[in-house]
Design an enzyme around this catalytic site. Structure first.
Site, PDB file in Angstrom:
ATOM      1  N   HIS A  35       0.847  -1.192   0.000  1.00 28.18           N
ATOM      2  CA  HIS A  35       0.000   0.000   0.000  1.00 28.18           C
ATOM      3  C   HIS A  35       0.886   1.246   0.000  1.00 28.18           C
ATOM      4  CE1 HIS A  35       1.124  -0.497   4.209  1.00 28.18           C
ATOM      5  NE2 HIS A  35       1.010   0.820   4.272  1.00 28.18           N
ATOM      6  N   HIS A  45       5.923   5.971  -1.148  1.00 24.34           N
ATOM      7  CA  HIS A  45       6.647   4.731  -1.439  1.00 24.34           C
ATOM      8  C   HIS A  45       5.779   3.542  -1.065  1.00 24.34           C
ATOM      9  CE1 HIS A  45       7.297   5.340   2.847  1.00 24.34           C
ATOM     10  NE2 HIS A  45       7.449   4.035   2.924  1.00 24.34           N
TER      11      HIS A  45
END
Length: 185
Positions: A41, A127
């Site tokens: 995620h 990220h």
């Protein structure tokens, strides 16, 4: 006690493509814990342990804020690390620069602060965490970050409030979902 966070959801087909890349990386780069592909995620706001009333308020505010937000494309296109260069704490996949993602994060972050959460103030560094805790016999080789880019494009169509279930695999459980409006192309 469970922890909660809002995240940009990566579609299942993209997670499966990343799993194949992660399986190859595991053979070359020794980290102690690799993230299960279902748990991949992009964190937008980490809430930590949260009282139910604050969570409800955050969900209400995030839902209202995202009611008119549109879906948009993202590209996972590289690798990076956080922590010491010779013994990284976090190994991650990079995302192409996206003003839409930065704006989405700001909206979710502001809604969570309005709901009473004190959030981390570090600059947003989008990220996807792949692994944690270097355990190589030798120092980490930064050349490992020069692997061919993943170059996975996907549409970001959903923000999710997740609960962390320590000891479970996968460990992130969706609590509430917020669909972004899909524009006709």
């Amino acid at each position: 006690m469970s922890h909660y966070f809002f995240a940009a959801k990566i579609p299942s087909e993209t997670k499966l493509a990343m799993k194949n890349n992660i399986d190859e990386l595991k053979k070359q780069i020794p980290f102690r814990r690799w993230v299960h592909h279902e748990d991949l995620h992009i964190t937008l706001a980490f809430l930590g342990a949260a009282p139910e009333s604050n969570l409800e308020r955050a969900c209400s505010l995030v839902g209202g804020t995202l009611a008119n937000a549109n879906s948009f494309p993202l590209v996972i296109n590289g690798l990076g690390i956080f922590g010491r260069k010779d013994s990284p704490r976090v190994f991650w996949a990079a995302l192409s620069k996206s003003e839409q993602l930065t704006k989405l994060r700001a909206l979710v972050f502001a809604a969570c602060e309005e709901a009473g959460f004190q959030l981390e103030t570090r600059p947003f560094s989008p990220h996807v965490t792949l692994a944690r805790n270097w355990e190589g016999k030798f120092p980490f080789d930064p050349g490992k970050l020069d692997q061919p880019p993943l170059n996975l494009e996907f549409m970001l169509e959903e923000v999710v409030l997740y609960r962390t279930n320590i000891g479970s695999t996968p460990k992130y459980e969706p609590v509430q979902r917020f669909r972004l409006t899909t524009l006709n192309q």
